[in-house]
Scaffold this motif. Structure first.
Motif, PDB file in Angstrom:
ATOM      1  N   GLU A 111      43.124  39.512  41.528  1.00 15.06           N
ATOM      2  CA  GLU A 111      43.000  38.043  41.605  1.00 15.06           C
ATOM      3  C   GLU A 111      41.543  37.631  41.778  1.00 15.06           C
ATOM      4  O   GLU A 111      41.089  36.647  41.188  1.00 15.06           O
ATOM      5  N   LEU A 112      40.818  38.373  42.627  1.00 16.19           N
ATOM      6  CA  LEU A 112      39.395  38.076  42.830  1.00 16.19           C
ATOM      7  C   LEU A 112      38.624  38.140  41.518  1.00 16.19           C
ATOM      8  O   LEU A 112      37.797  37.273  41.227  1.00 16.19           O
ATOM      9  N   HIS A 113      38.887  39.189  40.738  1.00 12.83           N
ATOM     10  CA  HIS A 113      38.216  39.343  39.445  1.00 12.83           C
ATOM     11  C   HIS A 113      38.517  38.145  38.537  1.00 12.83           C
ATOM     12  O   HIS A 113      37.610  37.530  37.984  1.00 12.83           O
ATOM     13  N   SER A 114      39.802  37.832  38.403  1.00 13.34           N
ATOM     14  CA  SER A 114      40.202  36.758  37.483  1.00 13.34           C
ATOM     15  C   SER A 114      39.594  35.420  37.900  1.00 13.34           C
ATOM     16  O   SER A 114      39.081  34.676  37.071  1.00 13.34           O
ATOM     17  N   GLU A 115      39.651  35.134  39.198  1.00  7.51           N
ATOM     18  CA  GLU A 115      39.117  33.851  39.676  1.00  7.51           C
ATOM     19  C   GLU A 115      37.625  33.722  39.461  1.00  7.51           C
ATOM     20  O   GLU A 115      37.098  32.624  39.375  1.00  7.51           O
ATOM     21  N   ASN A 116      36.939  34.865  39.413  1.00  6.19           N
ATOM     22  CA  ASN A 116      35.486  34.833  39.232  1.00  6.19           C
ATOM     23  C   ASN A 116      35.072  35.004  37.778  1.00  6.19           C
ATOM     24  O   ASN A 116      33.906  35.252  37.477  1.00  6.19           O
ATOM     25  N   GLY A 117      36.046  34.878  36.877  1.00  2.00           N
ATOM     26  CA  GLY A 117      35.715  34.851  35.457  1.00  2.00           C
ATOM     27  C   GLY A 117      35.516  36.210  34.812  1.00  2.00           C
ATOM     28  O   GLY A 117      34.940  36.311  33.728  1.00  2.00           O
ATOM     29  N   VAL A 118      36.009  37.284  35.474  1.00  2.00           N
ATOM     30  CA  VAL A 118      35.928  38.612  34.864  1.00  2.00           C
ATOM     31  C   VAL A 118      37.091  38.761  33.874  1.00  2.00           C
ATOM     32  O   VAL A 118      38.222  38.398  34.173  1.00  2.00           O
ATOM     33  N   ASP A 119      36.791  39.310  32.710  1.00  2.00           N
ATOM     34  CA  ASP A 119      37.836  39.644  31.738  1.00  2.00           C
ATOM     35  C   ASP A 119      38.348  41.036  32.116  1.00  2.00           C
ATOM     36  O   ASP A 119      37.752  42.041  31.755  1.00  2.00           O
ATOM     37  N   LEU A 120      39.444  41.078  32.900  1.00  2.00           N
ATOM     38  CA  LEU A 120      39.953  42.335  33.452  1.00  2.00           C
ATOM     39  C   LEU A 120      41.051  42.893  32.556  1.00  2.00           C
ATOM     40  O   LEU A 120      42.044  42.223  32.292  1.00  2.00           O
ATOM     41  N   ARG A 121      40.871  44.123  32.083  1.00  2.00           N
ATOM     42  CA  ARG A 121      41.876  44.779  31.238  1.00  2.00           C
ATOM     43  C   ARG A 121      42.401  45.992  31.997  1.00  2.00           C
ATOM     44  O   ARG A 121      41.667  46.959  32.203  1.00  2.00           O
TER      45      ARG A 121
END
Length: 371
Positions: A111-121
């Motif tokens: 969630e932290l990654h997504s909220e900070n605009g990381v394209d997480l795969r």
């Protein structure tokens, strides 16, 4: 080894009375050599690596591609977002940090990654890195057949222990490190302890009384400092005055403005219980249990409790946790599975590697003397 000599690269030989091996680890490189040598492909281990990567990030790449979402990979992604750089992170497990902290905490990290605009795969592997005609990296190909255009790739696939030079030395050395006893004395390949060869730092695997005498390999500077002090003391002391290395593992990381700290050995945890704060607010303490006792704790922006839980680990306190201090929020009432990946499947480097037999004996509680 019996000759008590070390042969140097230039052919010289040096005699020793006592030998300390502290050769550490190196970054695991991208396995395809031609791709690893493309301009723009980095590993991150030493100061030179960091300086070179920083220079490239300051030059303003269009997109950074991070392979592996362990602590280092997540920290690189966080730094890129702070600099306003687009970043994609690929992780073969189901979430970031699962090898180190398990799936419950991994979900919070995702969630932290997504909220900070990381394209997480997640759940994907990188199959190839593609270069242009000038030898610069231009794209990463993934196992789901997607292609990500990128001009900087950071390979964050954990570490390799620097033990190859010991082949044929007679020591118990291999890919998992050099086995040593609690006093940092190396074992030979027959499992017999030596009295003149000592090991410390990332390359060592030593048994820990608090963790069922499992052999632990710890990749953290705090451990290297503490173990070096014990090794140095024991190298110059008679047997009766030697001390065991009983440092309780501790790690910290800063990602996306959140301070993450852990004590103990989370990957041993069968269950986790959120005892303070809340996962939703990302300010909490999670306590891990193993065979009815507290084995580790992790905090997100909530470090003041960790010292308390470290003492609980040191005294073998029971799990589930039953203190009046435990927040009585719905998520804190009962333990849930910690959700670590199957240890036989590779994930990107847990910070603590368990490599040994654990006699699950709860009756043995070892409290180090506090000086």
């Amino acid at each position: 080894m019996t000759a008590k000599r070390v042969r140097l690269a230039d052919g010289d030989e040096v005699e020793y009375d006592r030998l300390l091996i502290a050769t550490g680890t190196r970054a695991r490189p991208w396995p395809k050599e031609a791709e690893a040598e493309l301009d723009g492909v980095f590993v991150l281990r030493g100061r030179d690596d960091a300086a070179a990567l920083y220079r490239r990030l300051k030059a303003g790449p269009r997109r950074v591609f991070v392979i592996g979402a362990g602590f280092a990979g997540c920290e690189v992604a966080s730094a890129c977002r702070e600099m306003g750089i687009e970043v994609t992170v690929a992780e073969r497990a189901g979430a970031p940090l699962v090898g180190a902290l398990g799936g419950v905490i991994g979900a919070v990290s995702a969630e932290l990654h997504s909220e900070n605009g990381v394209d997480l795969r997640t759940g994907v592997m990188v199959t190839a890195l593609e270069g242009d005609s000038a030898g610069r990296v231009r794209a990463a190909h993934l196992s789901d057949e997607s292609v990500v255009e990128t001009d900087v790739v950071v390979v964050s696939l954990g570490a390799l222990r620097n033990t190859e030079w010991l082949t044929g030395s007679g020591l118990g050395a291999g890919p998992r490190g050099i086995a040593c006893d609690a006093g940092c004395r190396a074992f030979d390949f027959r499992g017999i302890v030596t009295d003149d060869v000592f090991v410390a730092g990332d390359v060592a695997r030593s048994p820990h009384a608090l963790f069922g005498y499992q052999f632990l390999s710890l990749e953290h500077w705090g451990n290297a400092v503490a173990q070096a002090e014990i090794a140095a003391h024991n190298m110059i002391s008679p047997s009766a005055e030697r001390r065991p290395h009983l440092w309780v593992p501790a790690f910290w990381s800063s990602q996306f403005g959140v301070n993450i700290k852990s004590v103990g050995v989370p990957p041993m945890g069968e269950e986790i219980m959120i005892t303070q704060g809340s996962l939703a607010e990302r300010r909490f303490v999670g306590v891990y249990g193993y065979k009815g006792r507290i084995i580790a704790a992790v905090s997100f922006d909530n470090t003041r409790w960790l010292e308390f839980y470290q003492r609980q680990i040191e005294t073998g306190a029971p799990f589930p946790v039953e203190f009046p201090t435990v927040d009585r929020r719905p998520e804190g009432r009962r333990p849930v599975p910690a959700d670590f990946p199957d240890p036989s499947l590779p994930t990107h480097g847990p910070t603590v590697t368990l490599s040994g037999y654990s006699p699950a004996d709860r009756s043995l509680v070892f409290t180090p003397a506090h000086h």
